[in-house]
Design a protein around this motif. Sequence first.
Motif, PDB file in Angstrom:
ATOM      1  N   CYS A  18       0.991  -1.216  -0.096  1.00  0.00           N
ATOM      2  CA  CYS A  18      -0.109  -0.457   0.057  1.00  0.00           C
ATOM      3  C   CYS A  18       0.910   1.299  -0.489  1.00  0.00           C
ATOM      4  N   ASN A  21       1.779   1.930  -3.612  1.00  0.00           N
ATOM      5  CA  ASN A  21       1.181   2.908  -4.088  1.00  0.00           C
ATOM      6  C   ASN A  21       1.028   4.263  -4.292  1.00  0.00           C
ATOM      7  N   GLN A  22       1.158   4.012  -3.173  1.00  0.00           N
ATOM      8  CA  GLN A  22       0.947   5.564  -2.352  1.00  0.00           C
ATOM      9  C   GLN A  22       1.798   6.678  -2.728  1.00  0.00           C
ATOM     10  N   LYS A  29       7.747   1.096 -11.170  1.00  0.00           N
ATOM     11  CA  LYS A  29       7.488   0.377 -11.387  1.00  0.00           C
ATOM     12  C   LYS A  29       7.028   0.090 -12.956  1.00  0.00           C
ATOM     13  N   GLU A  32       1.082   0.370 -14.610  1.00  0.00           N
ATOM     14  CA  GLU A  32      -0.593   0.585 -13.903  1.00  0.00           C
ATOM     15  C   GLU A  32      -1.436   0.966 -14.494  1.00  0.00           C
ATOM     16  N   LYS A  55      -4.332  -2.778  -6.281  1.00  0.00           N
ATOM     17  CA  LYS A  55      -4.394  -1.891  -5.392  1.00  0.00           C
ATOM     18  C   LYS A  55      -4.867  -2.077  -4.269  1.00  0.00           C
TER      19      LYS A  55
END
Length: 125
Positions: A18, A21-22, A29, A32, A55
């Motif tokens: 998480c 992701n944030q 990455k 996405e 996500k």
Amino acid sequence: MNAQPDTTGGSPADCLFCKINQGTIPAEKVFENDGLFAIRDINPQAPTHLLIIPKKHITTLLDLQTADEELIGSIYTTANQIAKAEGVDRSGFRVVANCGSDGGQSVYHIHFHLLGGRPLHWPPG
Ligand code: AMP
Ligand code: ZN
């Protein structure tokens, strides 16, 4: 001392994936969209080793709901795209999710390993 992994997954605020992701923890990455992202594994076990990660904070495969079926289906169509982009589509590759202690899960936010670039043994160790 408790050497067991945190199988509760904690809260999303405490979760490695998480945080990636944030953007509060960095990672490379490679893909996405609205529902998922893919990063390079920090400790690659093959020349190509990516993690495809929803996500949504889902702790393990055992926590999947019927409502997640479309999301999980999109893992495989994304794996198809990434395998082509990484150039392992012709040689072959593996997509695998580890679940729980015996499954070898170490991060309790569901994710799918995409491994390729060398012959992979079967059965796995
Ligand atoms: P699993 O053991 O199936 O739960 O997979 C977790 C994976 O996350 C392992 O292959 C780790 O190498 C990988 N990993 C752990 N921390 C990071 C990180 N910060 N960035 C990218 N991959 C990571
Ligand atoms: Zn999470």
